[in-house]
Design a protein around this motif. Structure first.
Motif, PDB file in Angstrom:
ATOM      1  N   PHE A 113       0.851  -1.201   0.000  1.00  0.00           N
ATOM      2  CA  PHE A 113       0.000   0.000   0.000  1.00  0.00           C
ATOM      3  C   PHE A 113       0.880   1.242   0.000  1.00  0.00           C
ATOM      4  N   PHE A 114       0.531   2.183  -0.887  1.00  0.00           N
ATOM      5  CA  PHE A 114       1.342   3.389  -1.040  1.00  0.00           C
ATOM      6  C   PHE A 114       0.595   4.627  -0.548  1.00  0.00           C
ATOM      7  N   THR A 115      -0.636   4.844  -1.071  1.00  0.00           N
ATOM      8  CA  THR A 115      -1.446   5.987  -0.648  1.00  0.00           C
ATOM      9  C   THR A 115      -2.879   5.764  -1.097  1.00  0.00           C
ATOM     10  N   GLU A 116      -3.794   6.623  -0.671  1.00  0.00           N
ATOM     11  CA  GLU A 116      -5.169   6.557  -1.125  1.00  0.00           C
ATOM     12  C   GLU A 116      -5.656   7.940  -1.522  1.00  0.00           C
ATOM     13  N   ILE A 117      -6.573   7.944  -2.512  1.00  0.00           N
ATOM     14  CA  ILE A 117      -7.070   9.191  -3.108  1.00  0.00           C
ATOM     15  C   ILE A 117      -8.595   9.160  -3.089  1.00  0.00           C
ATOM     16  N   THR A 118      -9.217  10.289  -2.746  1.00  0.00           N
ATOM     17  CA  THR A 118     -10.675  10.421  -2.769  1.00  0.00           C
ATOM     18  C   THR A 118     -11.029  11.699  -3.503  1.00  0.00           C
ATOM     19  N   GLY A 119     -12.010  11.603  -4.382  1.00  0.00           N
ATOM     20  CA  GLY A 119     -12.527  12.801  -5.048  1.00  0.00           C
ATOM     21  C   GLY A 119     -11.846  13.162  -6.344  1.00  0.00           C
ATOM     22  N   LYS A 120     -10.854  12.420  -6.786  1.00  0.00           N
ATOM     23  CA  LYS A 120     -10.248  12.680  -8.080  1.00  0.00           C
ATOM     24  C   LYS A 120      -9.666  11.393  -8.624  1.00  0.00           C
ATOM     25  N   GLU A 121      -9.337  11.396  -9.912  1.00  0.00           N
ATOM     26  CA  GLU A 121      -8.894  10.193 -10.605  1.00  0.00           C
ATOM     27  C   GLU A 121      -7.484  10.369 -11.148  1.00  0.00           C
ATOM     28  N   ASN A 122      -6.599  10.995 -10.382  1.00  0.00           N
ATOM     29  CA  ASN A 122      -5.217  11.110 -10.805  1.00  0.00           C
ATOM     30  C   ASN A 122      -4.332  11.293  -9.587  1.00  0.00           C
ATOM     31  N   TYR A 123      -3.037  11.012  -9.771  1.00  0.00           N
ATOM     32  CA  TYR A 123      -2.090  11.144  -8.675  1.00  0.00           C
ATOM     33  C   TYR A 123      -0.716  11.383  -9.262  1.00  0.00           C
ATOM     34  N   ILE A 124       0.071  12.223  -8.601  1.00  0.00           N
ATOM     35  CA  ILE A 124       1.446  12.497  -9.013  1.00  0.00           C
ATOM     36  C   ILE A 124       2.380  11.940  -7.949  1.00  0.00           C
ATOM     37  N   ASP A 125       3.205  10.974  -8.346  1.00  0.00           N
ATOM     38  CA  ASP A 125       4.160  10.346  -7.441  1.00  0.00           C
ATOM     39  C   ASP A 125       5.497  11.071  -7.598  1.00  0.00           C
ATOM     40  N   SER A 126       5.815  11.878  -6.603  1.00  0.00           N
ATOM     41  CA  SER A 126       7.081  12.608  -6.643  1.00  0.00           C
ATOM     42  C   SER A 126       8.162  11.940  -5.793  1.00  0.00           C
ATOM     43  N   HIS A 127       7.773  10.847  -5.095  1.00  0.00           N
ATOM     44  CA  HIS A 127       8.729  10.139  -4.234  1.00  0.00           C
ATOM     45  C   HIS A 127       9.368   9.005  -5.020  1.00  0.00           C
ATOM     46  N   ILE A 128      10.168   9.351  -6.010  1.00  0.00           N
ATOM     47  CA  ILE A 128      10.776   8.350  -6.873  1.00  0.00           C
ATOM     48  C   ILE A 128      12.260   8.605  -6.979  1.00  0.00           C
ATOM     49  N   ALA A 129      12.969   7.545  -7.310  1.00  0.00           N
ATOM     50  CA  ALA A 129      14.409   7.637  -7.555  1.00  0.00           C
ATOM     51  C   ALA A 129      14.653   7.626  -9.058  1.00  0.00           C
ATOM     52  N   ALA A 130      15.764   8.135  -9.450  1.00  0.00           N
ATOM     53  CA  ALA A 130      16.087   8.183 -10.870  1.00  0.00           C
ATOM     54  C   ALA A 130      16.426   6.794 -11.393  1.00  0.00           C
ATOM     55  N   ASP A 131      16.116   6.600 -12.671  1.00  0.00           N
ATOM     56  CA  ASP A 131      16.492   5.373 -13.381  1.00  0.00           C
ATOM     57  C   ASP A 131      15.965   4.130 -12.666  1.00  0.00           C
ATOM     58  N   THR A 132      14.665   4.182 -12.295  1.00  0.00           N
ATOM     59  CA  THR A 132      14.049   3.063 -11.572  1.00  0.00           C
ATOM     60  C   THR A 132      12.714   2.740 -12.215  1.00  0.00           C
ATOM     61  N   GLU A 133      12.408   1.438 -12.324  1.00  0.00           N
ATOM     62  CA  GLU A 133      11.129   1.019 -12.883  1.00  0.00           C
ATOM     63  C   GLU A 133      10.159   0.755 -11.740  1.00  0.00           C
ATOM     64  N   TYR A 134       8.995   1.405 -11.815  1.00  0.00           N
ATOM     65  CA  TYR A 134       7.976   1.282 -10.779  1.00  0.00           C
ATOM     66  C   TYR A 134       6.747   0.596 -11.370  1.00  0.00           C
ATOM     67  N   PHE A 135       6.067  -0.172 -10.518  1.00  0.00           N
ATOM     68  CA  PHE A 135       4.861  -0.891 -10.919  1.00  0.00           C
ATOM     69  C   PHE A 135       3.721  -0.438 -10.007  1.00  0.00           C
ATOM     70  N   TYR A 136       2.561  -0.152 -10.627  1.00  0.00           N
ATOM     71  CA  TYR A 136       1.420   0.384  -9.881  1.00  0.00           C
ATOM     72  C   TYR A 136       0.168  -0.445 -10.157  1.00  0.00           C
ATOM     73  N   ALA A 137      -0.677  -0.530  -9.130  1.00  0.00           N
ATOM     74  CA  ALA A 137      -2.006  -1.150  -9.259  1.00  0.00           C
ATOM     75  C   ALA A 137      -2.951  -0.390  -8.343  1.00  0.00           C
ATOM     76  N   ILE A 138      -4.257  -0.466  -8.631  1.00  0.00           N
ATOM     77  CA  ILE A 138      -5.263   0.283  -7.865  1.00  0.00           C
ATOM     78  C   ILE A 138      -6.351  -0.671  -7.380  1.00  0.00           C
ATOM     79  N   LYS A 139      -6.818  -0.390  -6.183  1.00  0.00           N
ATOM     80  CA  LYS A 139      -8.037  -1.003  -5.657  1.00  0.00           C
ATOM     81  C   LYS A 139      -9.027   0.121  -5.324  1.00  0.00           C
ATOM     82  N   THR A 140     -10.312  -0.154  -5.520  1.00  0.00           N
ATOM     83  CA  THR A 140     -11.330   0.796  -5.076  1.00  0.00           C
ATOM     84  C   THR A 140     -11.877   0.349  -3.730  1.00  0.00           C
TER      85      THR A 140
END
Length: 985
Positions: free
Chosen positions: A719-746
């Motif tokens: 679990f990373f974070t949760e969002i209410t009231g909108k359908e987008n998110y900006i992940d600024s907590h990232i490292a350079a030259d790294t591959e990230y994988f994301y999935a969502i649950k409602t």
């Protein structure tokens, strides 16, 4: 023109009055034309006296508005007398000079008394402040307000010059009444303008000009032939079924106007007003919904015509007529006549429970003049408004239409009394019903006839019955909008000698009543009941003495048969058998469950009953409203609802109905259906941050989106974070030259969906490798300009291609800051000189280098380099033969300060432009020998995961001061840099 100076006249006022100031000087002097008034030369025309005669040339032909006042006042040299009391009696009104008449004016909305007096040229006579002043006797009702307060549609009497009257527009003349003195009858008459023209024998005073003015106009005609080329600017607006025209006057040019009108833009113009002298006009002869075109043509004193622009204006749609409302049991059907308009129309329908406010929009963009309102409630009052809107947003609105909706259900009951039938029904509490009509049929339920009309109460009696007859009754309720509603049918059998039983259903019980048997007061009744017709009657109550009995031991949904046996002495009389079907039981044991997250399984426990009932299932996504039919006559006790909206709360309820149309409605049951995971729309890197966006899910609940981040499969997701009231998110907590994988649950009310599809995003490479070794190889060309202080001579030397090698250790402390340290070697190769002999042309020049780099987010770069290097300079030996250049070595410390900008800023591909200032300090550190210089660079490099490669072009110029020589070194060249991650070594 000869002008007689009046009391309180000023020269500036005279010049302004006749529009002379623009011609005769900014200060208002008569200036160049003092020769017309030679006696005024000594005072430059500034000093004038009352009664003095001045000769004044007019600039142009006098316009109506500037000349009329003076001419009208002097049409007759008579002062208009003060009027006797008028009080509406023509006999009391004072006779006016022949140049004037009275008008009776009907006050319009927004009229002001001062404007009216000025418009009809009355203000010089009737007061400077615009009041009626001396003429209040003409309007005695206005005395309390001194004539200042006037009201729309009020009639006031005003004197007016015949010359001014003749100049009014044709529309204004239509609505004026004129009080005219008939010379033959020697009395005043009230007539129209057209009658005045027919009967008026007084010659209308002409507009005459002095001979001096005529001569001036002749001379001026030649000079002003081509001065009137500008168009007249015409404006139009519509209000209150009228079109208001206004145009900008051509001052001192146009004398009169023709106003033209058409329903076709290109042609068919007709003259609407002729010889019009104002610049405002109202057109009353227009029709709603029509498009009109207008043009004004001004005619100057030379007869030349000046055309205005053509304006197009459309009136709002025609009035909304014949609105009718037809009421059914479920809706209000509203129709109206189609509005007339030359533009495409749409309609809007509004509704309120109040006549003046609270209107809500029911439907817009209606193309046809009808609407069905299916949201009305029974026994209510509504007000409707209709708006017609054309494509230019012109609006026509109807008046409110009031109506009463269908009456609520009317429940009729009937009881047989001794010699009449007593009927009663439920009371209407909103007082929207006007009356009731009672219908009756004999022997069958057909051929009803009206037996009582306009009943106001909630009960009545039918005395017109016969013995041993069967009657059927219906009640028709009519509301204040004449909408009717029929009640249930009740049956009454008259039997005054026999025992007649009747039954009605009450809440959780059955009420029995019968006629008392005539013949004995000491009588008992036994009451029997069965659930099977004509068999197995059981005794419910024994020796009951009243004729009304309530049986509470019944179950809803069952059918019962009753009979009563009267016992007196040793005799018995048996009543008729009466059957009743009770309202079905309400379904209350309901279970709702989710199947595969895509369907709702509905299970219920059927009610026990000895008669057949029908079960109907209703469904809604709004609590208590907007239920729709899901399943009619549901069989068994299970139903699968496959047509559901995931991520919503769904409401269900049950309707049970027996053969007698008696219904029972259950409570509302609800279930929350988990949402499906959303689908990804975007997952990308923007400005070194990862932007995530997914599809919006429709729901009547609040949806929370849980974002998981991790590795390739969901088992390793956290679990990373949760969002209410909108359908987008900006992940600024990232490292350079790294591959990230994301999935969502409602998540909806603690119900969570499955994981969505997994998306992967690779962050940008770092601007630099964390720790690296930089190896550089370059080629430079040097030019040395040597100044020998002793001999005061210059020498210029050029090098061949000289190599430059360096090795640097680069440390990236963050994305924005890095340092480097290393050493390098320059192989310096000087070309032969045609002038000097050079003892030493080649040299190896080592250097040490240290630097700092700061990358700003605005694409700018700040950089500092410190290069400690061995430098070479040459000193000419003048007395040597041949002339010789002697090489010398010196240690210098170069400090370079850069400002750079990234012009490319693509992903891991950069193009920097840099400019720098060079401070050169020799090793003996004397302030007077500090040197200055500059350096410019263009650097392109590509950052790859473990290494980078770059190419740099540069140009520099710096000055080194020694005791004997000032050496200016210019260098340009190219360097190829290669960075390798230290982690790979």
């Amino acid at each position: 023109m000869q002008y007689k100076v009046q009391k309180k006249d000023t020269l500036l006022g005279i010049l302004k009055k006749y529009s002379l100031k623009p011609i005769y000087g900014n200060n208002g002097y008569l200036s160049e034309i003092l020769k017309l008034n030679p006696h005024k030369i000594n005072t430059k025309g500034n000093l004038i006296y009352p009664g003095e005669i001045l000769t004044i040339p007019l600039k142009k032909e006098v316009e109506n508005n500037s000349l009329n006042n003076n001419l009208v006042e002097n049409l007759e040299n008579k002062k208009i007398p003060r009027y006797k009391k008028y009080n509406g009696n023509l006999k009391n009104i004072q006779k006016l000079p022949s140049s004037h008449v009275y008008i009776i004016y009907k006050v319009r909305k927004n009229d002001m008394i001062s404007v009216l007096l000025q418009k009809y040229k009355s203000f010089p006579i009737y007061g400077k402040k615009g009041t009626l002043n001396e003429t209040l006797d003409l309007n005695p009702k206005k005395k309390p307000t001194k004539g200042d307060l006037i009201f729309p549609n009020e009639l006031i009497t005003l004197p007016i010059s015949i010359w001014v009257l003749n100049q009014l527009s044709e529309n204004e003349k239509k609505y004026l009444k004129i009080i005219y003195f008939n010379e033959k009858q020697q009395s005043h008459e009230e007539i129209s303008y057209s009658e005045f023209l027919e009967t008026n024998k007084v010659e209308i005073p002409p507009l005459t000009l002095p001979e001096t003015l005529k001569e001036n106009l002749k001379d001026e005609k030649i000079n002003n032939k081509n001065n009137f080329t500008n168009k007249i600017k015409l404006f139009a607006e519509t209000k209150d079924k009228k079109i208001f025209l206004k145009w900008i006057r051509k001052e001192n040019v146009v004398l009169r106007y023709e106003v033209k009108k058409s329903i076709n833009k290109d042609n068919d113009f007709i003259t609407f007003e002729n010889n019009f002298f104002g610049n405002r006009l109202t057109d009353y002869e227009v029709y709603l919904g029509k498009i009109y075109y207008y043009q004004v043509i001004g005619i100057d004193r030379f007869g030349k015509k000046h055309e205005s622009n053509i304006v197009k204006i459309q009136l709002p749609p025609s009035y909304i007529k014949n609105i009718s409302i037809n009421i059914t049991d479920t809706s209000a059907e509203i129709t109206w006549d189609k509005c007339e308009s030359q533009s495409e129309l749409t309609y809007e329908i509004y509704r309120s429970n109040f006549e003046r406010n609270g209107y809500l929009l029911l439907k817009d963009n209606l193309k046809d003049p009808n609407f069905s309102d299916k949201t009305i409630k029974g026994d209510s009052v509504y007000f409707y408004k209709v708006k017609a809107i054309d494509k230019n947003k012109n609006i026509t609105e109807s008046s409110p239409i009031k109506f009463y909706s269908f009456p609520n259900e009317v429940k009729l009951s009937a009881y047989l009394k001794n010699n009449y039938v007593y009927l009663e029904w439920n009371k209407n509490f909103n007082n929207n019903l006007s009356n009731y009509n009672l219908l009756r049929s004999k022997e069958n339920e057909n051929n009803y006839e009206l037996i009582q009309a306009n009943i106001k109460d909630y009960f009545t009696r039918d005395y017109s019955i016969e013995k041993n007859q069967t009657y059927f009754y219906k009640l028709v309720a009519k509301n204040l909008s004449s909408v009717t509603k029929k009640s249930n049918t009740v049956k009454v059998v008259t039997s005054f000698d026999d025992l007649f039983l009747q039954i009605i259903e009450e809440e959780n019980s059955i009420k029995l009543y019968w006629n008392k048997y005539h013949g004995s007061t000491n009588i008992f009744y036994n009451i029997y009941r069965t659930e099977v017709e004509n068999t197995d009657f059981t005794l419910v109550e024994e020796k009951f003495q009243k004729n009304v009995f309530v049986d509470p031991k019944v179950e809803k949904g069952n059918r019962y048969f009753y009979k009563v046996i009267a016992i007196y002495k040793n005799n018995t009389i048996e009543s008729n058998i009466f059957s009743i079907d009770l309202k079905p039981k309400t379904i209350s044991d309901v279970k709702l469950s989710i199947i595969n997250k895509k369907s709702v399984k509905i299970e219920w426990k059927n009610t026990q009953s000895n008669i057949t009932t029908k079960t109907t299932i209703l469904k809604s996504y709004d609590l208590n409203t907007n239920f729709i039919l899901l399943k009619d006559n549901a069989e068994g006790n299970t139903f699968i609802d496959d047509n559901i909206r995931q991520g919503n709360i769904i409401y269900y309820k049950f309707i049970t109905e027996n053969n007698q149309k008696n219904i029972s409605e259950s409570n509302v049951f609800k279930i929350i259906v988990p949402s499906q995971p959303p689908k990804w729309k975007k997952a990308e890197v923007i400005n070194k941050e990862i932007y995530l966006e997914w599809e919006k899910l429709e729901s009547n609940l609040t949806i929370t989106y849980e974002i998981y981040r991790g590795f390739k499969n969901t088992d390793n997701m956290s679990f990373f974070t949760e969002i209410t009231g909108k359908e987008n998110y900006i992940d600024s907590h990232i490292a350079a030259d790294t591959e990230y994988f994301y999935a969502i649950k409602t998540k909806i009310d603690n119900f969570k969906s499955d994981f969505s599809d997994i998306v992967s995003v690779s962050s940008d490479l770092s601007n630099n490798i964390p720790s690296s070794v930089q190896i550089g190889f370059g080629i430079s060309y040097f030019k040395l300009l040597e100044y020998n202080k002793a001999s005061d001579s210059y020498a210029s030397l050029n090098s061949a291609a000289s190599t430059n090698q360096n090795v640097l250790l680069v440390q990236n402390w963050s994305e924005e800051f890095k340092t480097h340290f290393g050493l390098g070697l320059i192989y310096f190769d000087l070309l032969d000189s045609p002038v000097y002999a050079i003892n030493q042309r080649q040299a190896l020049l080592p250097y040490l280098q240290f630097g700092l780099s700061l990358y700003l987010k605005s694409s700018f770069l700040l950089e500092y380099k410190n290069i400690l290097q061995q430098d070479i300079y040459y000193q000419s030996q003048i007395n040597a033969v041949p002339k010789t250049m002697q090489d010398n070595y010196i240690i210098v410390d170069n400090h370079i300060f850069y400002l750079g900008y990234d012009f490319l800023e693509k992903i891991n591909l950069h193009l920097y432009g840099k400019v720098g200032y060079i401070l050169t300090i020799p090793n003996f550190f004397n302030y007077s020998q500090f040197g200055n210089g500059y350096q410019a660079e263009i650097e392109l490099f590509q950052q790859l995961p473990n290494y980078s490669i770059g190419l740099k072009l540069f140009y520099s110029s710096r000055t080194t001061y020694t005791n004997n020589v000032i050496s200016t070194v210019t260098e340009n060249g190219v360097i190829l840099n290669f960075n390798l991650d230290l982690g790979l070594l």
